[in-house]
Scaffold this motif. Sequence first.
Motif, PDB file in Angstrom:
ATOM      1  N   SER A  84       0.769  -1.262   0.020  1.00 41.27           N
ATOM      2  CA  SER A  84      -0.030  -0.011  -0.139  1.00 41.27           C
ATOM      3  C   SER A  84       0.806   1.405   0.162  1.00 41.27           C
ATOM      4  CB  SER A  84      -0.865   0.042   1.106  1.00 41.27           C
ATOM      5  OG  SER A  84      -0.188   0.078   2.383  1.00 41.27           O
ATOM      6  N   ASN A  85       2.027   1.355   0.441  1.00 44.25           N
ATOM      7  CA  ASN A  85       3.042   2.158   0.598  1.00 44.25           C
ATOM      8  C   ASN A  85       4.151   1.762  -0.266  1.00 44.25           C
ATOM      9  OD1 ASN A  85       5.006   4.207   0.947  1.00 44.25           O
ATOM     10  ND2 ASN A  85       4.287   4.506   2.929  1.00 44.25           N
ATOM     11  N   ILE A  86       4.012   2.235  -1.482  1.00 45.13           N
ATOM     12  CA  ILE A  86       5.060   1.684  -2.458  1.00 45.13           C
ATOM     13  C   ILE A  86       6.564   2.186  -2.147  1.00 45.13           C
ATOM     14  CG2 ILE A  86       4.777   3.233  -4.224  1.00 45.13           C
ATOM     15  CD1 ILE A  86       5.172  -0.178  -4.933  1.00 45.13           C
ATOM     16  N   THR A  87       6.611   3.236  -1.570  1.00 47.71           N
ATOM     17  CA  THR A  87       7.942   3.753  -1.436  1.00 47.71           C
ATOM     18  C   THR A  87       8.606   2.933  -0.235  1.00 47.71           C
ATOM     19  OG1 THR A  87       7.134   6.017  -1.995  1.00 47.71           O
ATOM     20  CG2 THR A  87       9.146   5.939  -0.581  1.00 47.71           C
ATOM     21  N   ARG A  88       7.956   2.862   0.909  1.00 46.56           N
ATOM     22  CA  ARG A  88       8.331   1.909   2.103  1.00 46.56           C
ATOM     23  C   ARG A  88       8.449   0.465   1.441  1.00 46.56           C
ATOM     24  NH1 ARG A  88       4.835   1.703   7.325  1.00 46.56           N
ATOM     25  NH2 ARG A  88       3.366   1.991   5.698  1.00 46.56           N
ATOM     26  N   HIS A  89       7.634  -0.206   0.574  1.00 48.71           N
ATOM     27  CA  HIS A  89       7.929  -1.580   0.133  1.00 48.71           C
ATOM     28  C   HIS A  89       9.134  -1.509  -0.742  1.00 48.71           C
ATOM     29  CE1 HIS A  89       6.220  -5.547  -1.092  1.00 48.71           C
ATOM     30  NE2 HIS A  89       6.791  -4.995  -2.129  1.00 48.71           N
ATOM     31  N   ALA A  90       9.432  -0.505  -1.473  1.00 47.78           N
ATOM     32  CA  ALA A  90      10.425  -0.439  -2.415  1.00 47.78           C
ATOM     33  C   ALA A  90      11.980  -0.365  -1.669  1.00 47.78           C
ATOM     34  CB  ALA A  90      10.423   0.407  -3.563  1.00 47.78           C
ATOM     35  N   ALA A  91      11.780   0.634  -0.613  1.00 48.94           N
ATOM     36  CA  ALA A  91      13.058   0.720   0.142  1.00 48.94           C
ATOM     37  C   ALA A  91      13.429  -0.529   0.659  1.00 48.94           C
ATOM     38  CB  ALA A  91      12.697   1.561   1.108  1.00 48.94           C
ATOM     39  N   LEU A  92      12.369  -1.106   1.463  1.00 45.28           N
ATOM     40  CA  LEU A  92      12.643  -2.347   2.313  1.00 45.28           C
ATOM     41  C   LEU A  92      13.298  -3.503   1.170  1.00 45.28           C
ATOM     42  CD1 LEU A  92      12.466  -3.697   4.951  1.00 45.28           C
ATOM     43  CD2 LEU A  92      10.104  -4.309   4.602  1.00 45.28           C
ATOM     44  N   ALA A  93      12.716  -3.622   0.176  1.00 47.57           N
ATOM     45  CA  ALA A  93      13.114  -4.531  -0.617  1.00 47.57           C
ATOM     46  C   ALA A  93      14.595  -4.273  -1.386  1.00 47.57           C
ATOM     47  CB  ALA A  93      12.173  -4.598  -1.961  1.00 47.57           C
ATOM     48  N   ALA A  94      14.716  -2.943  -1.563  1.00 50.06           N
ATOM     49  CA  ALA A  94      16.121  -2.704  -1.787  1.00 50.06           C
ATOM     50  C   ALA A  94      17.390  -2.744  -0.683  1.00 50.06           C
ATOM     51  CB  ALA A  94      16.085  -1.322  -2.355  1.00 50.06           C
ATOM     52  N   ALA A  95      16.833  -2.804   0.538  1.00 53.05           N
ATOM     53  CA  ALA A  95      17.637  -3.122   1.415  1.00 53.05           C
ATOM     54  C   ALA A  95      18.451  -4.515   1.565  1.00 53.05           C
ATOM     55  CB  ALA A  95      16.830  -3.044   2.995  1.00 53.05           C
ATOM     56  N   ALA A  96      17.642  -5.482   0.878  1.00 50.44           N
ATOM     57  CA  ALA A  96      18.184  -6.783   0.828  1.00 50.44           C
ATOM     58  C   ALA A  96      19.309  -6.971  -0.414  1.00 50.44           C
ATOM     59  CB  ALA A  96      16.965  -7.777   0.700  1.00 50.44           C
ATOM     60  N   ALA A  97      19.216  -5.983  -1.416  1.00 46.31           N
ATOM     61  CA  ALA A  97      19.929  -6.362  -2.414  1.00 46.31           C
ATOM     62  C   ALA A  97      21.524  -6.235  -2.104  1.00 46.31           C
ATOM     63  CB  ALA A  97      19.926  -5.032  -3.370  1.00 46.31           C
ATOM     64  N   PRO A  98      22.040  -5.322  -1.225  1.00 50.43           N
ATOM     65  CA  PRO A  98      23.566  -5.496  -0.924  1.00 50.43           C
ATOM     66  C   PRO A  98      24.056  -6.884  -0.511  1.00 50.43           C
ATOM     67  CG  PRO A  98      22.482  -3.654  -0.029  1.00 50.43           C
ATOM     68  CD  PRO A  98      21.516  -4.220  -0.400  1.00 50.43           C
ATOM     69  N   PHE A  99      22.987  -7.362   0.230  1.00 49.06           N
ATOM     70  CA  PHE A  99      23.351  -8.545   0.716  1.00 49.06           C
ATOM     71  C   PHE A  99      23.383  -9.816  -0.329  1.00 49.06           C
ATOM     72  CE2 PHE A  99      21.389  -6.387   4.369  1.00 49.06           C
ATOM     73  CZ  PHE A  99      22.438  -6.178   5.100  1.00 49.06           C
ATOM     74  N   PHE A 100      22.470  -9.678  -1.167  1.00 55.71           N
ATOM     75  CA  PHE A 100      22.675 -10.544  -2.446  1.00 55.71           C
ATOM     76  C   PHE A 100      23.654 -10.539  -3.259  1.00 55.71           C
ATOM     77  CE2 PHE A 100      17.950 -11.481  -1.321  1.00 55.71           C
ATOM     78  CZ  PHE A 100      17.951 -12.742  -1.605  1.00 55.71           C
ATOM     79  N   LEU A 101      24.109  -9.330  -3.475  1.00 55.17           N
ATOM     80  CA  LEU A 101      25.267  -8.949  -4.354  1.00 55.17           C
ATOM     81  C   LEU A 101      26.708  -9.434  -3.641  1.00 55.17           C
ATOM     82  CD1 LEU A 101      26.503  -7.635  -6.782  1.00 55.17           C
ATOM     83  CD2 LEU A 101      26.548  -5.424  -5.596  1.00 55.17           C
ATOM     84  N   VAL A 102      26.834  -9.049  -2.435  1.00 57.77           N
ATOM     85  CA  VAL A 102      27.985  -9.351  -1.609  1.00 57.77           C
ATOM     86  C   VAL A 102      28.075 -10.719  -1.462  1.00 57.77           C
ATOM     87  CG1 VAL A 102      29.219  -9.131   0.587  1.00 57.77           C
ATOM     88  CG2 VAL A 102      28.335  -7.239  -0.601  1.00 57.77           C
ATOM     89  N   SER A 103      27.161 -11.615  -1.178  1.00 60.99           N
ATOM     90  CA  SER A 103      27.086 -13.097  -1.127  1.00 60.99           C
ATOM     91  C   SER A 103      27.427 -13.721  -2.333  1.00 60.99           C
ATOM     92  CB  SER A 103      25.898 -13.485  -0.457  1.00 60.99           C
ATOM     93  OG  SER A 103      24.777 -13.325  -1.226  1.00 60.99           O
ATOM     94  N   LEU A 104      26.899 -13.312  -3.553  1.00 60.61           N
ATOM     95  CA  LEU A 104      27.231 -13.731  -4.537  1.00 60.61           C
ATOM     96  C   LEU A 104      28.684 -13.592  -5.076  1.00 60.61           C
ATOM     97  CD1 LEU A 104      25.844 -15.016  -7.271  1.00 60.61           C
ATOM     98  CD2 LEU A 104      25.148 -12.749  -8.207  1.00 60.61           C
ATOM     99  N   LEU A 105      29.396 -12.292  -5.032  1.00 68.06           N
ATOM    100  CA  LEU A 105      30.682 -11.990  -5.001  1.00 68.06           C
ATOM    101  C   LEU A 105      31.512 -13.113  -4.313  1.00 68.06           C
ATOM    102  CD1 LEU A 105      30.664  -8.068  -5.265  1.00 68.06           C
ATOM    103  CD2 LEU A 105      30.914  -9.957  -7.242  1.00 68.06           C
ATOM    104  N   VAL A 106      31.187 -13.375  -2.913  1.00 66.94           N
ATOM    105  CA  VAL A 106      31.905 -13.993  -2.016  1.00 66.94           C
ATOM    106  C   VAL A 106      31.844 -15.552  -2.649  1.00 66.94           C
ATOM    107  CG1 VAL A 106      32.058 -15.248   0.223  1.00 66.94           C
ATOM    108  CG2 VAL A 106      31.653 -12.608  -0.031  1.00 66.94           C
ATOM    109  N   ALA A 107      30.387 -15.976  -2.961  1.00 68.96           N
ATOM    110  CA  ALA A 107      30.369 -17.272  -3.405  1.00 68.96           C
ATOM    111  C   ALA A 107      31.272 -17.558  -4.704  1.00 68.96           C
ATOM    112  CB  ALA A 107      28.953 -17.608  -3.897  1.00 68.96           C
ATOM    113  N   TRP A 108      31.584 -16.463  -5.576  1.00 67.39           N
ATOM    114  CA  TRP A 108      32.389 -16.549  -6.677  1.00 67.39           C
ATOM    115  C   TRP A 108      33.881 -16.307  -6.473  1.00 67.39           C
ATOM    116  CZ3 TRP A 108      31.631 -18.193 -11.714  1.00 67.39           C
ATOM    117  CH2 TRP A 108      30.323 -18.692 -11.978  1.00 67.39           C
ATOM    118  N   ARG A 109      34.245 -16.030  -5.206  1.00 63.87           N
ATOM    119  CA  ARG A 109      35.665 -15.726  -5.021  1.00 63.87           C
ATOM    120  C   ARG A 109      36.441 -17.204  -4.999  1.00 63.87           C
ATOM    121  NH1 ARG A 109      37.845 -14.316   0.509  1.00 63.87           N
ATOM    122  NH2 ARG A 109      36.108 -15.356   1.124  1.00 63.87           N
TER     123      ARG A 109
END
Length: 109
Positions: A84-109
């Motif tokens: 219902s609050n798309i800004t809050r929803h998007a910000a919360l979803a975006a908060a997970a992005a760095p963890f996915f990115l870093v874990s992917l980089l570490v997995a490929w290291r």
Amino acid sequence: MDWLRIWFDLAGGSFLASAVLGLGVALKWFQTGGFRWVHHALFTVTCVLAAVAASSLFWSSSPAGWFLLPAAVPLAALPAVGSSNITRHAALAAAAAPFFLVSLLVAWR
């Protein structure tokens, strides 16, 4: 075959697909109409794949799972926040992005 990389690739790809779909709908690039369930299904698949990837802490010597674990907090909070609050929803979803990115980089290291 390197299962560790595959699971982190799948989890990251699913997160990206769900984020792009959500962003596209929010920006009115396209409409899902009667197919809103697709975004919900992608979110569910993302959570399951992230859990499998994070479980690598039990079956792998890679620390990648430790970097993905914090993503569970924003992912778990998303259903409670709703869309219902798309800004809050998007910000919360975006908060997970760095963890996915870093874990992917570490997995490929």
